[in-house]
Motif scaffolding. Structure first.
Motif, PDB file in Angstrom:
ATOM      1  N   ALA C  27      40.739  37.730  30.775  1.00 35.64           N
ATOM      2  CA  ALA C  27      41.948  38.020  31.535  1.00 35.64           C
ATOM      3  C   ALA C  27      42.568  36.716  31.998  1.00 35.64           C
ATOM      4  O   ALA C  27      41.900  35.678  32.040  1.00 35.64           O
ATOM      5  CB  ALA C  27      41.636  38.898  32.735  1.00 35.64           C
ATOM      6  N   ILE C 104      38.083  43.440  36.756  1.00 32.29           N
ATOM      7  CA  ILE C 104      37.978  43.113  35.331  1.00 32.29           C
ATOM      8  C   ILE C 104      36.796  42.168  35.117  1.00 32.29           C
ATOM      9  O   ILE C 104      36.006  42.338  34.181  1.00 32.29           O
ATOM     10  CB  ILE C 104      39.281  42.456  34.806  1.00 32.29           C
ATOM     11  CG1 ILE C 104      40.452  43.433  34.919  1.00 32.29           C
ATOM     12  CG2 ILE C 104      39.116  42.012  33.354  1.00 32.29           C
ATOM     13  CD1 ILE C 104      41.795  42.841  34.530  1.00 32.29           C
ATOM     14  N   GLY C 105      36.662  41.200  36.010  1.00 30.45           N
ATOM     15  CA  GLY C 105      35.554  40.245  35.914  1.00 30.45           C
ATOM     16  C   GLY C 105      34.207  40.946  35.912  1.00 30.45           C
ATOM     17  O   GLY C 105      33.338  40.646  35.094  1.00 30.45           O
ATOM     18  N   LEU C 108      33.743  43.021  32.590  1.00 25.55           N
ATOM     19  CA  LEU C 108      33.494  42.175  31.415  1.00 25.55           C
ATOM     20  C   LEU C 108      32.120  41.513  31.491  1.00 25.55           C
ATOM     21  O   LEU C 108      31.437  41.348  30.479  1.00 25.55           O
ATOM     22  CB  LEU C 108      34.589  41.106  31.273  1.00 25.55           C
ATOM     23  CG  LEU C 108      35.960  41.605  30.812  1.00 25.55           C
ATOM     24  CD1 LEU C 108      36.944  40.448  30.733  1.00 25.55           C
ATOM     25  CD2 LEU C 108      35.879  42.316  29.455  1.00 25.55           C
TER      26      LEU C 108
END
Lengths: 322, 112, 113
Positions: C27, C104-105, C108
């Motif tokens: 991202a 998102i971190g 992922l």
């Protein structure tokens, strides 16, 4: 630097007054006649050649943090590539084309020995953000943008104001009771992003010194900041005036143009007329007026297309004097 | 965790230690749009931004931020350190991209 | 991880997703389009508050498969049109930029393990 004063000169720094329309701003008139375009322009130029790709111009703008690059070869001036040209190139997928194909060639130029008053009239008359400057031999010698003018004028004016202010004394006073009474006026210049925000910073500092409640201080500071940025981004320049009396803060942002066509639309969340390069500076996301309204106890806006806009924000900051 | 501790945890260089540098960070805001930052109502916030301009510090002062971490290791205008000193605002610079800085700050705050 | 899986794991609103099997590699969080042009890696989801058609143009330029608009800001019609034309996915979340990036971190990182 920002200019903080109630002195006669500050009141004259409203748009239009540059030319002595309704008053006699002698200090300014003298300054803009005395200074030449070459005193104010940026002389060291970053340029590109005609067959350089638009992408190279974009890269240079990014590196040098500038919003327009002249197209030049051996001193001969051909045109200008602006951020808007780049954005259009990105959108249209022709960013690798040579600059000569998409640069702006219909250009108005200034000469380096014209008085600054000429440059001001040009900025007033045309909607361009910058003008290339040529010398008598029609060689490109610099570029001038409004920020250059603002910077030089403010430096000159501040020294003048300091002189006047030391003569007229302090402008923070106490009235008969123990209520704090403050009145300040801050002239705000168009596109002077370096100074924008300084008035709000000062307002916050003053309220902190007077020990008002932090929550209220923050609301006043946010309103002042947004209105200050609005004057800087959208108006042709104006004045932010601020007064505090009896636990009531009143900020009035007044400009002389260009006015808002649809006030209701402008007050809606996310609506913006800001151009891409203003957005790239972190402004113009269309939240300004919404934000002012949100923090204000009373909010009022009056505007007319073609004339000016006035925004008033009233915030109660504690009923008892601190 | 203070802004100085957060900065150290994500290997950011602290350039200016401001008056709130020992206050605990209670909220983190990541944004490059200053109007967006002004909408936040939280107290004692830390601002992560890739916008390298004096406006960032002025905005941070307005909302009472405890500090600003400039991400992307951006070259910044020399005026920024002066403005941070004037406003007594903690300013740090970090080579991480903003996304990675968000993830790293989040991890550091969770460890604390 | 595929775009579809990321959307599902993070609970983002899929406003326009033409190719759900597109691979997402990371991202990039930014509101400055010039910064995105300069630094956004290929395959990254762009996390931004910029609900504007130029955001889509910039994604095409850097090879970002999707834009995540934070604060649930409105997506204007011309931005939708541009995304449809360019094959860029549009996602939305009520979260702010920091929370969305952290989410998102975390997702992922979990799949990397």
């Amino acid at each position: 630097m920002s200019v903080v004063s109630q002195s006669p000169v500050a009141r004259h720094v409203k748009t239009g007054a540059y030319f002595g329309v309704d008053n006699e701003p002698l200090v300014l008139l003298e300054l803009i006649q005395r200074l030449k375009v070459r005193d104010v322009m940026t002389p060291k130029l970053v340029t590109v050649s005609r067959d350089a790709p638009m992408r190279a111009a974009q890269e240079l703008m990014r590196k040098k943090k500038i919003s327009g690059i002249p197209v030049e070869e051996n001193g001969r001036f051909f045109g200008l590539v602006s951020i808007d040209d780049i954005i259009r190139a990105l959108g249209g997928g022709y960013i690798d084309d040579p600059c000569s194909r998409h640069m702006t060639t219909k250009l108005v130029v200034l000469e380096d020995d014209m008085p600054l008053s000429f440059a001001l009239r040009y900025f007033d008359r045309y909607s361009y953000g910058r003008f290339p400057v040529l010398n008598r031999d029609q060689r490109l010698v610099g570029i001038i943008c409004q920020r250059d003018i603002n910077r030089v004028l403010l430096v000159e004016l501040t020294s003048e104001l300091n002189r006047l202010e030391s003569a007229s004394g302090q402008n923070v006073m106490r009235d008969g009771s123990s209520n704090i009474y403050v009145l300040r006026e801050f002239p705000i210049c168009k596109y002077d992003f370096e100074s924008a925000g300084k008035a709000a910073n000062q307002i916050k500092q003053i309220l902190q010194e007077k020990k008002f409640p932090p929550k209220d201080i923050r609301r006043v500071a946010v309103a002042a900041y947004e209105l200050e940025i609005n004057l800087c981004v959208h108006s042709d320049g104006g004045v932010l005036s601020w007064q505090v009396a009896n636990g009531r803060s009143e900020i009035i942002a007044r400009d002389a143009g260009p006015g808002i066509e649809d006030v209701e639309w402008a007050c809606r969340d996310g609506t913006s007329t800001a151009s891409e390069w203003i957005r790239s500076l972190g402004f113009g996301a269309g939240m300004g007026l919404v934000n002012v309204k949100r923090v204000s106890d009373e909010f009022e806006i009056t505007s007319k297309k073609g004339s000016g806009t006035t925004v008033k924000s009233v915030i109660q900051i504690g009923n008892t004097p601190p | 965790m203070t802004v100085i501790e957060v900065a150290e945890a994500i290997k950011a260089d602290v350039l200016v230690k401001g008056e709130s540098c020992h206050k605990a960070v209670r909220h983190v805001v990541a944004s490059d749009l200053m109007s967006d930052v002004l909408l936040v109502d939280e107290e004692d916030l830390l601002l992560l931004t890739s916008l390298a301009s004096d406006q960032v510090l002025r905005t941070a002062q307005i909302v009472g931020a405890v500090g600003v971490i400039l991400v992307n290791g951006k070259p910044m205008p020399s005026s920024m350190v002066n403005v941070a000193n004037d406003l007594r605002m903690t300013l740090a610079i970090c080579p991480l991209a903003k996304y990675d800085a968000c993830v790293a700050v989040h991890a550091a705050l969770n460890r604390a | 991880m595929t775009l579809q899986n990321l959307i599902h794991a993070c609970g983002f609103e899929p406003v326009l997703v033409a190719a759900p099997q597109t691979e997402v590699t990371g991202a990039y969080t930014s509101d400055l389009l010039s910064d995105v042009i300069a630094h956004c890696p290929d395959g990254a989801v762009l996390v931004t508050v910029q609900n504007h058609k130029n955001t889509v143009a910039v994604c095409t330029l850097v090879g970002a498969p999707a834009v995540l608009v934070v604060h649930r800001r409105d997506i204007p019609e011309d931005m939708l049109d541009a995304a449809r034309r360019e094959g860029v996915a549009l996602l939305r979340t009520p979260q702010d930029q920091f929370a969305a990036s952290c989410k998102i971190g975390a997702v992922l990182e979990k799949t990397a393990k």
